[in-house]
Design a protein around this motif. Sequence first.
Motif, PDB file in Angstrom:
ATOM      1  N   GLU A  62       0.832  -1.204   0.000  1.00 37.13           N
ATOM      2  CA  GLU A  62       0.000   0.000   0.000  1.00 37.13           C
ATOM      3  C   GLU A  62       0.867   1.254   0.000  1.00 37.13           C
ATOM      4  O   GLU A  62       0.548   2.250  -0.658  1.00 37.13           O
ATOM      5  CB  GLU A  62      -0.931   0.012   1.218  1.00 37.13           C
ATOM      6  N   ALA A  63       1.978   1.217   0.717  1.00 37.79           N
ATOM      7  CA  ALA A  63       2.892   2.356   0.715  1.00 37.79           C
ATOM      8  C   ALA A  63       3.482   2.572  -0.673  1.00 37.79           C
ATOM      9  O   ALA A  63       3.629   3.709  -1.141  1.00 37.79           O
ATOM     10  CB  ALA A  63       4.004   2.138   1.736  1.00 37.79           C
ATOM     11  N   ASP A  64       3.813   1.482  -1.353  1.00 38.78           N
ATOM     12  CA  ASP A  64       4.339   1.595  -2.709  1.00 38.78           C
ATOM     13  C   ASP A  64       3.271   2.128  -3.659  1.00 38.78           C
ATOM     14  O   ASP A  64       3.565   2.910  -4.570  1.00 38.78           O
ATOM     15  CB  ASP A  64       4.829   0.231  -3.173  1.00 38.78           C
ATOM     16  N   GLU A  65       2.021   1.738  -3.433  1.00 41.56           N
ATOM     17  CA  GLU A  65       0.915   2.248  -4.244  1.00 41.56           C
ATOM     18  C   GLU A  65       0.721   3.747  -3.999  1.00 41.56           C
ATOM     19  O   GLU A  65       0.452   4.515  -4.935  1.00 41.56           O
ATOM     20  CB  GLU A  65      -0.369   1.487  -3.904  1.00 41.56           C
ATOM     21  N   ALA A  66       0.864   4.169  -2.740  1.00 43.06           N
ATOM     22  CA  ALA A  66       0.767   5.599  -2.437  1.00 43.06           C
ATOM     23  C   ALA A  66       1.853   6.380  -3.160  1.00 43.06           C
ATOM     24  O   ALA A  66       1.615   7.476  -3.692  1.00 43.06           O
ATOM     25  CB  ALA A  66       0.869   5.822  -0.929  1.00 43.06           C
ATOM     26  N   LEU A  67       3.067   5.828  -3.205  1.00 45.18           N
ATOM     27  CA  LEU A  67       4.161   6.482  -3.917  1.00 45.18           C
ATOM     28  C   LEU A  67       3.845   6.605  -5.398  1.00 45.18           C
ATOM     29  O   LEU A  67       4.098   7.650  -6.015  1.00 45.18           O
ATOM     30  CB  LEU A  67       5.452   5.689  -3.708  1.00 45.18           C
ATOM     31  N   THR A  68       3.276   5.549  -5.991  1.00 44.40           N
ATOM     32  CA  THR A  68       2.908   5.602  -7.412  1.00 44.40           C
ATOM     33  C   THR A  68       1.875   6.692  -7.668  1.00 44.40           C
ATOM     34  O   THR A  68       1.983   7.465  -8.630  1.00 44.40           O
ATOM     35  CB  THR A  68       2.367   4.240  -7.866  1.00 44.40           C
ATOM     36  N   HIS A  69       0.863   6.780  -6.805  1.00 45.49           N
ATOM     37  CA  HIS A  69      -0.170   7.805  -6.970  1.00 45.49           C
ATOM     38  C   HIS A  69       0.421   9.208  -6.834  1.00 45.49           C
ATOM     39  O   HIS A  69       0.032  10.131  -7.561  1.00 45.49           O
ATOM     40  CB  HIS A  69      -1.276   7.602  -5.935  1.00 45.49           C
ATOM     41  N   LEU A  70       1.352   9.368  -5.913  1.00 48.15           N
ATOM     42  CA  LEU A  70       1.964  10.684  -5.729  1.00 48.15           C
ATOM     43  C   LEU A  70       2.828  11.063  -6.927  1.00 48.15           C
ATOM     44  O   LEU A  70       2.918  12.240  -7.290  1.00 48.15           O
ATOM     45  CB  LEU A  70       2.805  10.686  -4.451  1.00 48.15           C
ATOM     46  N   GLN A  71       3.472  10.086  -7.544  1.00 52.45           N
ATOM     47  CA  GLN A  71       4.255  10.382  -8.739  1.00 52.45           C
ATOM     48  C   GLN A  71       3.348  10.799  -9.895  1.00 52.45           C
ATOM     49  O   GLN A  71       3.700  11.670 -10.690  1.00 52.45           O
ATOM     50  CB  GLN A  71       5.089   9.165  -9.118  1.00 52.45           C
ATOM     51  N   GLN A  72       2.177  10.200  -9.966  1.00 49.02           N
ATOM     52  CA  GLN A  72       1.222  10.576 -11.014  1.00 49.02           C
ATOM     53  C   GLN A  72       0.520  11.895 -10.704  1.00 49.02           C
ATOM     54  O   GLN A  72      -0.023  12.533 -11.612  1.00 49.02           O
ATOM     55  CB  GLN A  72       0.184   9.464 -11.191  1.00 49.02           C
ATOM     56  N   ALA A  73       0.521  12.304  -9.444  1.00 51.57           N
ATOM     57  CA  ALA A  73      -0.171  13.532  -9.047  1.00 51.57           C
ATOM     58  C   ALA A  73       0.524  14.785  -9.546  1.00 51.57           C
ATOM     59  O   ALA A  73      -0.046  15.875  -9.487  1.00 51.57           O
ATOM     60  CB  ALA A  73      -0.290  13.590  -7.525  1.00 51.57           C
ATOM     61  N   GLY A  74       1.755  14.642 -10.026  1.00 52.51           N
ATOM     62  CA  GLY A  74       2.468  15.814 -10.517  1.00 52.51           C
ATOM     63  C   GLY A  74       1.720  16.517 -11.630  1.00 52.51           C
ATOM     64  O   GLY A  74       1.756  17.757 -11.730  1.00 52.51           O
ATOM     65  N   LEU A  75       1.005  15.766 -12.470  1.00 53.66           N
ATOM     66  CA  LEU A  75       0.251  16.365 -13.565  1.00 53.66           C
ATOM     67  C   LEU A  75      -0.866  17.253 -13.028  1.00 53.66           C
ATOM     68  O   LEU A  75      -1.103  18.356 -13.546  1.00 53.66           O
ATOM     69  CB  LEU A  75      -0.319  15.272 -14.465  1.00 53.66           C
ATOM     70  N   THR A  76      -1.548  16.804 -11.972  1.00 52.04           N
ATOM     71  CA  THR A  76      -2.643  17.596 -11.405  1.00 52.04           C
ATOM     72  C   THR A  76      -2.133  18.902 -10.817  1.00 52.04           C
ATOM     73  O   THR A  76      -2.733  19.963 -11.017  1.00 52.04           O
ATOM     74  CB  THR A  76      -3.364  16.774 -10.329  1.00 52.04           C
ATOM     75  N   VAL A  77      -1.021  18.841 -10.095  1.00 56.07           N
ATOM     76  CA  VAL A  77      -0.450  20.055  -9.519  1.00 56.07           C
ATOM     77  C   VAL A  77       0.074  20.968 -10.623  1.00 56.07           C
ATOM     78  O   VAL A  77      -0.055  22.204 -10.535  1.00 56.07           O
ATOM     79  CB  VAL A  77       0.667  19.697  -8.520  1.00 56.07           C
ATOM     80  N   SER A  78       0.636  20.408 -11.676  1.00 60.82           N
ATOM     81  CA  SER A  78       1.125  21.218 -12.792  1.00 60.82           C
ATOM     82  C   SER A  78      -0.029  21.927 -13.500  1.00 60.82           C
ATOM     83  O   SER A  78       0.116  23.072 -13.945  1.00 60.82           O
ATOM     84  CB  SER A  78       1.886  20.344 -13.787  1.00 60.82           C
ATOM     85  N   GLN A  79      -1.173  21.274 -13.607  1.00 63.25           N
ATOM     86  CA  GLN A  79      -2.333  21.914 -14.226  1.00 63.25           C
ATOM     87  C   GLN A  79      -2.792  23.118 -13.404  1.00 63.25           C
ATOM     88  O   GLN A  79      -3.223  24.138 -13.970  1.00 63.25           O
ATOM     89  CB  GLN A  79      -3.471  20.903 -14.374  1.00 63.25           C
ATOM     90  N   PHE A  80      -2.707  23.009 -12.090  1.00 62.67           N
ATOM     91  CA  PHE A  80      -3.014  24.141 -11.214  1.00 62.67           C
ATOM     92  C   PHE A  80      -2.051  25.297 -11.492  1.00 62.67           C
ATOM     93  O   PHE A  80      -2.463  26.445 -11.686  1.00 62.67           O
ATOM     94  CB  PHE A  80      -2.941  23.680  -9.759  1.00 62.67           C
ATOM     95  N   ARG A  81      -0.761  24.995 -11.534  1.00 70.55           N
ATOM     96  CA  ARG A  81       0.241  26.037 -11.780  1.00 70.55           C
ATOM     97  C   ARG A  81       0.076  26.643 -13.174  1.00 70.55           C
ATOM     98  O   ARG A  81       0.178  27.859 -13.352  1.00 70.55           O
ATOM     99  CB  ARG A  81       1.626  25.439 -11.626  1.00 70.55           C
TER     100      ARG A  81
END
Length: 390
Positions: free
Chosen positions: A221-240
Motif C-alpha cells: 500500500e505504501a508503494d501504491e501511495a508512492l505511485t499515486h503521488l508520482q502521477q499527481a504531478g500532472l494535477t499540480v502542474s495543471q493548477f500552476r
Amino acid sequence: MAAGPSGGSGQRRLRGSPEEILAGLRVRSEVGVRQRWRRVRASSVLAFQAGVAAALSWLFANNVLHHPQPVFAPISAVIVLDISSGQRLRRTAELVFGVALGIFIGDTIVFGIGTGAWQLGLVVFLATILSVFIGGTPAVVSNAASSGVLIATLSPPQKGVYYLRFEDALIGGLIALGVMALLLPANPVAAVARKAGPACTVLSDGLAQAAHAMSTRNADEADEALTHLQQAGLTVSQFRDALPESRETARVAPLRWRTRSALGKYRNAAEYLERALSNTRVLARRVVTMIRDEEPIPEHLYQSVYTLAEATKEVRKSLLSSRPDSKVADLSAQAVGEAAEAYRNGLSFSGSAVVAQIRAIATDLLGTADLPHGEANELVRRAGGNPAKP
C-alpha cells in the motif's frame, strides 16, 4: 467453432428483455447528451467572444479602413481567442509577427516568380526556415507558414507587396483582446480554483494512504501511495499552468481587476504545493523502506502524517473560501509535534528521514497560509521542541 452473429459477446451485450435494452440505451443516450451539453456550456462564452471579435474585425477593416477582403482580420481574432490559448498578449504579438513574415515572403516570392505548386512549396519552406532561424516560437512558425499558403493560393499579389494584410492581422488581434477584456471576461479566480481543489486533494489522499500503510505495516500500500503521488504531478502542474492566463485576464479586464490580490494567494499556494508534493514523494519512499526493513513505527509517527493530510484539506478550504484559516497552521504545528514525540520514542534511519520530511511538508503548508518562510521555520522549530533562534 466461431460464434455466429447471435452468439459470443453480442449475446452478452443484448441480454435482457426488449424493454430493458431500450431503457439501457435511453440512459446511455441521456448521459452522453448531458456530457456534450456541459462541454458546450463551458465553451459558449469563448465561442461568443470569438464570433463577436471576428465580425467586428471584418467590419472595422472593411467598412472603416476600406481594406478590400480583409480576411486576415477575422482569422487573427479567432486565433487570439482560440480555446487552447495560453497568454493571449504574447500570442497576439507572435501572431502578428508570424503573419507579417508569411505575408512578406509570400508576396515577394509569388510576385517575383508567379504561382504554382512548386512556388507554394518554396513559400512554406522559406517561411518555416526563416521563422526558426530568427528564434520564432511554434506559433510564429505555424502562422508564417499558413499565411504564406493563403497568399500563394487564395490571394496572390497583383501589383506589389500588400501592407494592408499586416494591418488586418494587427486589427484582428487588438479587437480580440478588447473583446476578451470587455465582453464577458472569464472569472480568473474561478478558473484557478477549479484546478486548485484537485491539486490539494491528490496530496491529501497520498498522505492519508501513506499513513494508513504505516499503521498496517503494508509495504504494498505504501508503494501504491508512492505511485499515486508520482502521477499527481500532472494535477499540480495543471493548477500552476492555469495561473498565467488568469493573471493576464485580471490585468486586462477592468471587471476583474479586484481579483488580482486573490490570484497572488493562489500563485504562492501553487509554489508551496509543488514543494510539498516533492517532499511527500520522498516521505512515501522512506515509508516503503521503513516497513520492509521492519523498523519501529510508533503511533505518533503515522498519526502525524494523518494530521498533515487534514492540514492539506484545510488548505483547499482556505483557498476556495479566499479567507485565511488558522486551522492550517494549527494542524501543521500539531503534525510536527507528533513527529517529534515519535522521534523521542526512538526511530531508525528511515523513520528519522520521515520525521524530517514531515517538518518540511509542514513548512510548505504554512507557506500556503501566507506565513513568511522565516516565521514558518520558526513555528516548526518550536512545535518540534527545538529552541528558537536568537
